[in-house]
Design an enzyme around this catalytic site. Sequence first.
Site, PDB file in Angstrom:
ATOM      1  N   ARG A  79      -0.906  -0.180 -10.076  1.00  0.00           N
ATOM      2  CA  ARG A  79      -0.682   1.223 -10.752  1.00  0.00           C
ATOM      3  C   ARG A  79       0.629   1.037 -11.958  1.00  0.00           C
ATOM      4  NH1 ARG A  79       2.143   5.212  -6.782  1.00  0.00           N
ATOM      5  NH2 ARG A  79       3.645   3.153  -6.445  1.00  0.00           N
ATOM      6  N   SER A 140       4.122  -8.007  -5.780  1.00  0.00           N
ATOM      7  CA  SER A 140       4.679  -8.245  -4.374  1.00  0.00           C
ATOM      8  C   SER A 140       3.811  -9.533  -3.577  1.00  0.00           C
ATOM      9  CB  SER A 140       3.758  -7.032  -3.549  1.00  0.00           C
ATOM     10  OG  SER A 140       4.532  -5.644  -4.113  1.00  0.00           O
ATOM     11  N   ASP A 194       7.601  -5.584  -3.226  1.00  0.00           N
ATOM     12  CA  ASP A 194       7.568  -4.157  -2.666  1.00  0.00           C
ATOM     13  C   ASP A 194       8.556  -3.952  -1.622  1.00  0.00           C
ATOM     14  OD1 ASP A 194       6.210  -5.702  -1.064  1.00  0.00           O
ATOM     15  OD2 ASP A 194       4.409  -4.651  -1.003  1.00  0.00           O
TER      16      ASP A 194
HETATM   17  C1  GLC Z   1       2.279 -10.256   1.369  1.00  0.00           C
HETATM   18  C2  GLC Z   1       3.133 -10.835   0.172  1.00  0.00           C
HETATM   19  C3  GLC Z   1       4.472 -10.236   0.205  1.00  0.00           C
HETATM   20  C4  GLC Z   1       4.493  -8.662   0.199  1.00  0.00           C
HETATM   21  C5  GLC Z   1       3.466  -8.168   1.478  1.00  0.00           C
HETATM   22  C6  GLC Z   1       3.515  -6.392   1.285  1.00  0.00           C
HETATM   23  O1  GLC Z   1       2.991 -10.651   2.507  1.00  0.00           O
HETATM   24  O2  GLC Z   1       3.325 -12.105   0.237  1.00  0.00           O
HETATM   25  O3  GLC Z   1       5.401 -10.294  -1.122  1.00  0.00           O
HETATM   26  O4  GLC Z   1       5.845  -8.090   0.251  1.00  0.00           O
HETATM   27  O5  GLC Z   1       2.497  -8.791   1.226  1.00  0.00           O
HETATM   28  O6  GLC Z   1       2.849  -6.113   0.314  1.00  0.00           O
END
Ligand code: GLC
Length: 450
Positions: A79, A140, A194
């Site tokens: 997004r 993330s 995130d």
């Molecule tokens: C995966 C990623 C992590 C993220 C999670 C939720 O575990 O490695 O960085 O926070 O997914 O999206």
Amino acid sequence: MSTEKVDQAIRDGCKELVLDLPTLKEISKRFLNDVNKGLKKETHPTAIVKCFVTFVQDLPNGSEKGKFLALDLGGTNFRVLLIELSKHHFEMRSKIYAIPQHIMLGSGEHLFDHIADCLAKFMKQEHVMDETLPLGFTFSFPLTQTGLTKGTLERWTKGFNCSNVVGNDVVQMLKDAIARHGDVKIEVCAILNDTTGTLMSCAWKNPNCRIGLIVGTGSNACYVERQKNAELFDDVDKGSGNVVINLEWGAFGDDGVLDFVRTAYDRDVDTNSVNPGKQLHEKMISGMYMGELTRLALERFTKEGLLFGGKASEALFTRGRFYTKYVSEIESDPPGTITSCREILEELDIHHATDQDCINVRYVCERVSKRAADLVSSGIATLLNKMNQSRVTVAIDGSVYKYHPHFHNLMMETISQLVNPGITFDLMLSEDGSGRGAALVAAVASRIRQ
Ligand code: GLC
């Protein structure tokens, strides 16, 4: 849970998915041990739960203002957002862009060119092409950060596996792609996980908020740690005395410490993933895998003659065909009804299911989702006990938490059983944290700078 009508053989078959209280306490103990290893300078290089320092030290206080762009990469959708903050008020416009699988598995350069292209399209549409706006980048995946705007990718997780990104600074890769694109100007103010975004967006309104949790495509958490415990951050300016730690708890178990509770379904899901041997905790919990875990159990029970008279359909025997949203939908049927369950089985070309089959199918779903909620709860209780503050709010986002009808209650119950006396907690849905949080991290950074 009304379990009395479930066939005994199904109940017995699901026993390995049940984590009793002593087992959860043992998992919590192992997790705490791993978190401490991640935090300590000496053990960090070989630690499994990495506890990455985020360089986010100050939580928002509600006074942040301005106009910000945000990018959110790493969940189901990519997004681009435009966010306007004013005192205790925000406005947000956003657009979702697809990341086709050939890009998720292609070259890094291609991925970032695609991101820059979506950003430019969005800025054009929003008539902000001529402004140089601050941008927060929610990315993330596990990053080693050396500053708020510098992060090296350690490894891909979830469905991503782009070449030539691991080991590189992803902020630089974004800037290079924007330069190649040529027609937009932005100022990258922060890169964040995130979980951090989720924490920030809840902390904006609620000062007790000190943990951010995602139970979506992937699963992970972050929390506010005292700077003196975050040994990798000790040479930095004291600031607020705290720092947000991105645990990357998805990797918990990658050295075998969860093998005593993993099942044949977990091993199967792992072997057939794009990253075998990695993210074993996440693979027992998150939305990317929960449907498949359930399907594998249903397949086994069918083959053992315990479901559907021993005969199901090609669809049920096809990898990835039982979506995680089915688990949420089946468990949304009010007790005693089986409407959604029947519809879903029809969708899977199973037209001969009896009412008893539906009751059994629901039970299997309940076992898989309860185990996920228990594992998440054990992790959260570990953090609450470690932080040892009398009142903490946990900010949560992600499709599993949001759409599963009982996940919140299951978590409330299990955390209450594991948390030390004197500690109270709330679980709060922090919707859109990864977008809003990116703007807030950027805003706090500019507030502190001023
Ligand atoms: C995966 C990623 C992590 C993220 C999670 C939720 O575990 O490695 O960085 O926070 O997914 O999206």
